[in-house]
Write a protein that holds these residues in place. Structure first.
Motif, PDB file in Angstrom:
ATOM      1  N   ASN A   1       0.685  -1.174  -0.237  1.00  0.00           N
ATOM      2  CA  ASN A   1       0.489  -0.652  -0.040  1.00  0.00           C
ATOM      3  C   ASN A   1       0.807   0.886   0.361  1.00  0.00           C
ATOM      4  OD1 ASN A   1      -1.508   2.172  -0.340  1.00  0.00           O
ATOM      5  ND2 ASN A   1      -2.546   1.737   2.238  1.00  0.00           N
ATOM      6  N   CYS A   2       1.187   2.236  -1.188  1.00  0.00           N
ATOM      7  CA  CYS A   2       2.058   3.235  -1.243  1.00  0.00           C
ATOM      8  C   CYS A   2       0.893   4.777  -1.422  1.00  0.00           C
ATOM      9  CB  CYS A   2       2.631   3.060  -2.259  1.00  0.00           C
ATOM     10  SG  CYS A   2       4.233   1.959  -1.978  1.00  0.00           S
ATOM     11  N   ALA A   3      -0.845   4.054  -1.145  1.00  0.00           N
ATOM     12  CA  ALA A   3      -1.730   5.007  -1.999  1.00  0.00           C
ATOM     13  C   ALA A   3      -2.327   6.036  -0.361  1.00  0.00           C
ATOM     14  CB  ALA A   3      -2.998   3.852  -2.306  1.00  0.00           C
ATOM     15  N   ARG A   4      -3.118   5.495   0.181  1.00  0.00           N
ATOM     16  CA  ARG A   4      -3.664   5.827   1.312  1.00  0.00           C
ATOM     17  C   ARG A   4      -3.779   4.740   2.683  1.00  0.00           C
ATOM     18  NH1 ARG A   4      -2.982   8.963  -1.789  1.00  0.00           N
ATOM     19  NH2 ARG A   4      -4.537  10.921  -2.147  1.00  0.00           N
ATOM     20  N   GLY A   5      -3.820   5.388   3.793  1.00  0.00           N
ATOM     21  CA  GLY A   5      -4.037   4.707   4.523  1.00  0.00           C
ATOM     22  C   GLY A   5      -4.669   3.983   5.309  1.00  0.00           C
ATOM     23  N   GLY A   6      -5.357   3.041   5.639  1.00  0.00           N
ATOM     24  CA  GLY A   6      -6.450   2.702   5.955  1.00  0.00           C
ATOM     25  C   GLY A   6      -6.939   1.621   5.150  1.00  0.00           C
ATOM     26  N   ILE A   7      -6.947   1.394   3.774  1.00  0.00           N
ATOM     27  CA  ILE A   7      -7.598   0.904   2.571  1.00  0.00           C
ATOM     28  C   ILE A   7      -7.418  -1.003   3.237  1.00  0.00           C
ATOM     29  CG2 ILE A   7      -6.822   0.254   0.285  1.00  0.00           C
ATOM     30  CD1 ILE A   7      -6.495   2.416  -0.557  1.00  0.00           C
ATOM     31  N   TYR A   8      -6.104  -1.225   3.602  1.00  0.00           N
ATOM     32  CA  TYR A   8      -5.923  -2.066   4.217  1.00  0.00           C
ATOM     33  C   TYR A   8      -5.932  -2.324   6.145  1.00  0.00           C
ATOM     34  CZ  TYR A   8      -3.243  -3.839   0.390  1.00  0.00           C
ATOM     35  OH  TYR A   8      -2.658  -3.518  -0.597  1.00  0.00           O
ATOM     36  N   ARG A   9      -6.879  -2.998   6.230  1.00  0.00           N
ATOM     37  CA  ARG A   9      -6.685  -2.765   7.941  1.00  0.00           C
ATOM     38  C   ARG A   9      -5.706  -2.144   8.850  1.00  0.00           C
ATOM     39  NH1 ARG A   9      -9.890  -4.043  12.703  1.00  0.00           N
ATOM     40  NH2 ARG A   9     -11.627  -2.728  13.458  1.00  0.00           N
ATOM     41  N   GLU A  10      -5.519  -2.058   9.653  1.00  0.00           N
ATOM     42  CA  GLU A  10      -4.357  -1.489  10.622  1.00  0.00           C
ATOM     43  C   GLU A  10      -4.367  -2.909  11.319  1.00  0.00           C
ATOM     44  OE1 GLU A  10      -2.983   2.707   8.700  1.00  0.00           O
ATOM     45  OE2 GLU A  10      -3.968   2.775  10.363  1.00  0.00           O
ATOM     46  N   GLU A  11      -5.439  -2.870  12.163  1.00  0.00           N
ATOM     47  CA  GLU A  11      -5.947  -3.669  13.938  1.00  0.00           C
ATOM     48  C   GLU A  11      -5.555  -4.787  13.199  1.00  0.00           C
ATOM     49  OE1 GLU A  11      -8.266   0.262  13.496  1.00  0.00           O
ATOM     50  OE2 GLU A  11      -7.735  -1.412  12.171  1.00  0.00           O
ATOM     51  N   ASP A  12      -6.011  -5.102  11.663  1.00  0.00           N
ATOM     52  CA  ASP A  12      -5.864  -6.701  11.432  1.00  0.00           C
ATOM     53  C   ASP A  12      -4.336  -6.895  10.874  1.00  0.00           C
ATOM     54  OD1 ASP A  12      -8.448  -6.780  12.359  1.00  0.00           O
ATOM     55  OD2 ASP A  12      -9.512  -6.797  10.462  1.00  0.00           O
ATOM     56  N   LEU A  13      -3.624  -6.303  10.658  1.00  0.00           N
ATOM     57  CA  LEU A  13      -2.084  -7.142   9.904  1.00  0.00           C
ATOM     58  C   LEU A  13      -1.314  -8.049  11.134  1.00  0.00           C
ATOM     59  CD1 LEU A  13      -0.431  -3.058   8.781  1.00  0.00           C
ATOM     60  CD2 LEU A  13      -1.940  -4.814   8.365  1.00  0.00           C
ATOM     61  N   ASP A  14      -1.378  -8.423  12.079  1.00  0.00           N
ATOM     62  CA  ASP A  14      -0.573  -8.895  12.612  1.00  0.00           C
ATOM     63  C   ASP A  14      -1.608 -10.500  12.759  1.00  0.00           C
ATOM     64  OD1 ASP A  14       1.195  -6.936  13.290  1.00  0.00           O
ATOM     65  OD2 ASP A  14       0.745  -7.765  15.987  1.00  0.00           O
ATOM     66  N   SER A  15      -2.519 -10.555  12.368  1.00  0.00           N
ATOM     67  CA  SER A  15      -3.650 -11.085  12.553  1.00  0.00           C
ATOM     68  C   SER A  15      -3.558 -12.390  11.420  1.00  0.00           C
ATOM     69  CB  SER A  15      -5.427 -10.822  12.937  1.00  0.00           C
ATOM     70  OG  SER A  15      -5.203 -10.782  14.502  1.00  0.00           O
ATOM     71  N   LEU A  16      -4.039 -10.817   9.881  1.00  0.00           N
ATOM     72  CA  LEU A  16      -3.950 -11.765   8.777  1.00  0.00           C
ATOM     73  C   LEU A  16      -2.529 -12.514   8.452  1.00  0.00           C
ATOM     74  CD1 LEU A  16      -4.733  -8.455   6.962  1.00  0.00           C
ATOM     75  CD2 LEU A  16      -6.603 -10.451   6.768  1.00  0.00           C
ATOM     76  N   ILE A  17      -1.502 -12.446   9.143  1.00  0.00           N
ATOM     77  CA  ILE A  17       0.048 -13.152   8.926  1.00  0.00           C
ATOM     78  C   ILE A  17       0.185 -14.062   9.570  1.00  0.00           C
ATOM     79  CG2 ILE A  17       2.465 -12.530   9.130  1.00  0.00           C
ATOM     80  CD1 ILE A  17       2.056  -9.466   8.134  1.00  0.00           C
ATOM     81  N   GLU A  18      -0.891 -13.724  11.409  1.00  0.00           N
ATOM     82  CA  GLU A  18      -0.644 -14.910  11.679  1.00  0.00           C
ATOM     83  C   GLU A  18      -1.433 -15.746  11.508  1.00  0.00           C
ATOM     84  OE1 GLU A  18       2.333 -15.122  14.740  1.00  0.00           O
ATOM     85  OE2 GLU A  18       2.579 -13.611  13.352  1.00  0.00           O
ATOM     86  N   GLU A  19      -1.980 -16.280  10.883  1.00  0.00           N
ATOM     87  CA  GLU A  19      -3.299 -17.471  10.838  1.00  0.00           C
ATOM     88  C   GLU A  19      -3.135 -17.638   9.801  1.00  0.00           C
ATOM     89  OE1 GLU A  19      -7.566 -16.146  11.972  1.00  0.00           O
ATOM     90  OE2 GLU A  19      -6.907 -14.891  13.821  1.00  0.00           O
ATOM     91  N   GLY A  20      -1.796 -17.190   9.103  1.00  0.00           N
ATOM     92  CA  GLY A  20      -1.263 -17.809   7.493  1.00  0.00           C
ATOM     93  C   GLY A  20      -2.018 -16.659   6.025  1.00  0.00           C
ATOM     94  N   TYR A  21      -3.210 -16.377   6.140  1.00  0.00           N
ATOM     95  CA  TYR A  21      -3.545 -15.412   5.172  1.00  0.00           C
ATOM     96  C   TYR A  21      -2.492 -14.744   4.589  1.00  0.00           C
ATOM     97  CZ  TYR A  21      -7.679 -17.135   7.569  1.00  0.00           C
ATOM     98  OH  TYR A  21      -8.832 -17.769   7.906  1.00  0.00           O
ATOM     99  N   VAL A  22      -2.119 -14.228   4.508  1.00  0.00           N
ATOM    100  CA  VAL A  22      -0.939 -13.398   4.280  1.00  0.00           C
ATOM    101  C   VAL A  22       0.737 -13.549   5.114  1.00  0.00           C
ATOM    102  CG1 VAL A  22      -0.521 -10.724   4.220  1.00  0.00           C
ATOM    103  CG2 VAL A  22      -2.059 -11.507   4.201  1.00  0.00           C
ATOM    104  N   SER A  23       1.686 -13.845   3.877  1.00  0.00           N
ATOM    105  CA  SER A  23       2.281 -13.959   3.620  1.00  0.00           C
ATOM    106  C   SER A  23       3.622 -13.101   4.085  1.00  0.00           C
ATOM    107  CB  SER A  23       3.306 -14.282   2.823  1.00  0.00           C
ATOM    108  OG  SER A  23       3.037 -15.605   2.666  1.00  0.00           O
ATOM    109  N   GLY A  24       3.513 -11.282   4.368  1.00  0.00           N
ATOM    110  CA  GLY A  24       4.426 -10.213   4.278  1.00  0.00           C
ATOM    111  C   GLY A  24       3.522  -8.472   3.710  1.00  0.00           C
ATOM    112  N   ILE A  25       3.529  -7.756   4.793  1.00  0.00           N
ATOM    113  CA  ILE A  25       3.615  -6.484   4.179  1.00  0.00           C
ATOM    114  C   ILE A  25       3.887  -5.385   4.036  1.00  0.00           C
ATOM    115  CG2 ILE A  25       1.328  -5.263   5.362  1.00  0.00           C
ATOM    116  CD1 ILE A  25      -0.026  -7.153   6.421  1.00  0.00           C
ATOM    117  N   ALA A  26       3.790  -4.590   3.206  1.00  0.00           N
ATOM    118  CA  ALA A  26       4.782  -3.741   2.710  1.00  0.00           C
ATOM    119  C   ALA A  26       3.951  -2.092   2.796  1.00  0.00           C
ATOM    120  CB  ALA A  26       5.501  -3.564   1.326  1.00  0.00           C
ATOM    121  N   LEU A  27       3.654  -1.536   4.135  1.00  0.00           N
ATOM    122  CA  LEU A  27       2.946   0.200   3.608  1.00  0.00           C
ATOM    123  C   LEU A  27       4.409   1.383   3.815  1.00  0.00           C
ATOM    124  CD1 LEU A  27       1.028  -1.100   6.957  1.00  0.00           C
ATOM    125  CD2 LEU A  27       0.760  -0.995   4.583  1.00  0.00           C
TER     126      LEU A  27
END
Length: 534
Positions: free
Chosen positions: A229-255
């Motif tokens: 995400n290099c556009a606008r903050g909040g398009i990805y729900r920031e509070e869920d970033l850790d859970s998305l990774i920890e539960e295996g849905y997402v391998s990595g996030i670049a903000l």
């Protein structure tokens, strides 16, 4: 005639050089605020800002001689454009200046995410060495999903295609022809999420794009997707970033962007996850981009002061028409109707026809601009206005046809939009009834009268007894109140169209009981701002 311009924020030196080359007196003072700013600004013809100085109505009132405000960049959230327009002050920005820089930064983030570059750099600098831990993946033969095919999204697509990536995109307002010309397959959003190895977003932050990715729709993501995400903050729900990774849905996030900047302490904790890489909003922070926007804004402002050109103006036509109160209601009507049309049109619609009859025909040109503003303003990253609406429409491959009717119809003034193939409704007409009273008056030949504001359910149904009662009951069961309604039909027992205004914003789940009623043939939902009265 000599002019004076004040540089209020940190702008590249090239800005001063251009002003001087063109005979404009320029003063740089980056530390002004409050009364000191009010006192200093009085004698200047123009001011240049970036994001540090808020150009409020109070600042504009103090600037007695001000003719133009220049933003060396894209975002104008710190400028009160309505107040500037009311005072006859031109507002300009440089929307093209940072396109390449932001696109390149996005590509860099994709590669950094794929190869764990920031984490491995930190490991080596701290005395470590763990090649196995930081093994990455190739982007070659991977699928890149892009949400938003505006200028930046398109430039990212061109670059990553050269890396051997397959490019797929979601943009309900990009034409299929444009996507195909870039070698991109257009998909529905849910389809894109399920097929994408890397996802990058290039859209504004709106009600529709906020929290576009969260735990709520994590099951729709391709396992192991990487998010950028290099556009606008909040398009990805920031509070869920850790859970998305920890539960295996997402391998990595670049903000590069965040909902609050700098991030709050609470957000910093989330950003510290080892599979999240971050940069401090550097998308436009290159020497070339800053020099480019500084040079562009200086030339644009001098051209405007000398009445040579108004390129980059965000409110030029508004200023030229501000004294003509006759056109103002039609402009508001046109923008509202454009907003309705794009909500009723199918995704990737690329053809619209606009028809004007009555008094408003003499304003047809600018009314088309206003309709296009209503169609585009919530869907693209750049600021859409009466000046640039046609440019953005052409860029996105929209085909527009304008006609005027020589004879008035049922109403003295009428604007009609024809929606083209694939739409549940073919055309919609509206008119002005009075102050802040804009109404739909016809849909597909059915007489429908409903104010253009708030939340509206539109459905087609079999004309039989009990249909309206069934819909009312479905709403009442969910404690949803009907504010107003209008019904049109061809003749008894055939097809009918009903438009219902409700007192709250509805979710898809709340609409399902209506859509599932026997006799309902199609349902569309439209949400509009209120006309100052709720």
């Amino acid at each position: 005639m000599s002019y004076k311009v004040l540089l209020l924020d940190s702008v590249d030196e090239r800005c001063e050089e251009v002003f001087a080359e063109r005979g404009v007196e320029v003063v740089r003072n980056q530390n002004l605020s409050g009364q000191a700013l009010y006192d200093e600004i009085k004698s200047y013809d123009g001011i240049v800002v970036r994001s540090s100085t808020d150009v409020t109505s109070e600042v504009l009132k103090a600037a007695e001689n001000l003719k133009v405000v220049g933003r060396a960049g894209v975002g104008v959230d710190n400028i009160d454009i309505d107040a500037a327009t009311a005072r006859g002050v031109l507002v300009m920005n440089t929307p093209d200046g940072n396109t390449i820089s932001t696109a390149e930064h996005t590509c860099g983030m994709i590669l950094a995410l794929a190869r764990n570059i920031p984490q491995s750099v930190q490991k080596v600098k701290s005395g470590g060495w763990d090649r196995k831990k930081y093994m990455g993946i190739e982007v070659h033969n991977k699928t890149l999903g892009i949400v938003g095919l505006g200028k930046i999204g398109s430039e990212v697509a061109k670059r990553m295609k050269e890396f051997g990536m397959t490019i797929k995109a979601y943009d309900p307002f990009a034409s299929v022809e444009k996507a195909e010309s870039l070698g991109i397959e257009l998909l529905e959003l849910d389809e894109l999420l399920g097929q994408t190895d890397f996802l990058t977003v290039h859209t504004p932050l709106t009600e529709k794009t906020k929290n576009m990715i969260s735990m709520a729709n994590a099951d729709k993501l391709k396992k192991g997707i990487r998010l950028i995400n290099c556009a606008r903050g909040g398009i990805y729900r920031e509070e869920d970033l850790d859970s998305l990774i920890e539960e295996g849905y997402v391998s990595g996030i670049a903000l590069d962007v965040y909902s609050s900047e700098p991030p709050t302490d609470e957000l910093y904790e989330l950003l510290n996850h080892p599979q999240v890489i971050t940069t401090p909003h550097l998308g436009a922070s290159t020497e070339e981009a800053q020099e480019k926007v500084a040079e562009q804004i200086a030339h644009q402002m001098v051209d405007a002061l000398e009445q040579k050109s108004f390129k980059g103006s965000l409110n030029g036509k508004s200023i030229s028409l501000i004294a003509n109160k006759e056109v103002q209601p039609y402009l508001r009507l046109a923008e509202k109707l454009g907003n309705v049309a794009i909500q009723l049109a199918p995704e990737n619609a690329d053809e619209f026809s606009f028809e004007y009859s009555g008094t408003c025909t003499k304003f047809a040109d600018i009314l088309t601009d206003s309709i296009l503003k209503g169609i585009l303003k919530q869907q693209i990253s750049e600021s859409v206005n009466l000046i640039n609406a046609r440019h953005f429409a052409e860029e996105r491959g929209l085909n527009i046809r304008e006609t005027t009717a020589s004879q008035t119809k049922t109403f003295n003034d009428l604007i009609t939009i024809k929606l083209g193939e694939g739409s549940a409704y073919k055309q919609i007409s509206a008119t002005v009834f009075g102050d802040n009273d804009y109404r739909i008056v016809e849909i597909d030949g059915f007489g429908i009268e409903l104010r253009l504001e708030g939340d509206i359910i539109m459905y087609q149904n079999v004309d039989k007894p009990g249909m309206l009662a069934s819909v009312s009951s479905a709403l009442a069961d969910q404690d949803i109140n009907i504010a107003n309604l209008s019904l049109g039909r061809t003749k008894k027992g055939e097809n009918a169209i009903t438009a219902v205004s409700v007192d709250k914003h509805l979710s898809e789940e709340e609409l399902k009981p209506i859509l599932n009623l026997e006799g309902i043939r199609s349902l569309q939902y439209v949400s509009l701002p209120f006309n100052g009265i709720k």
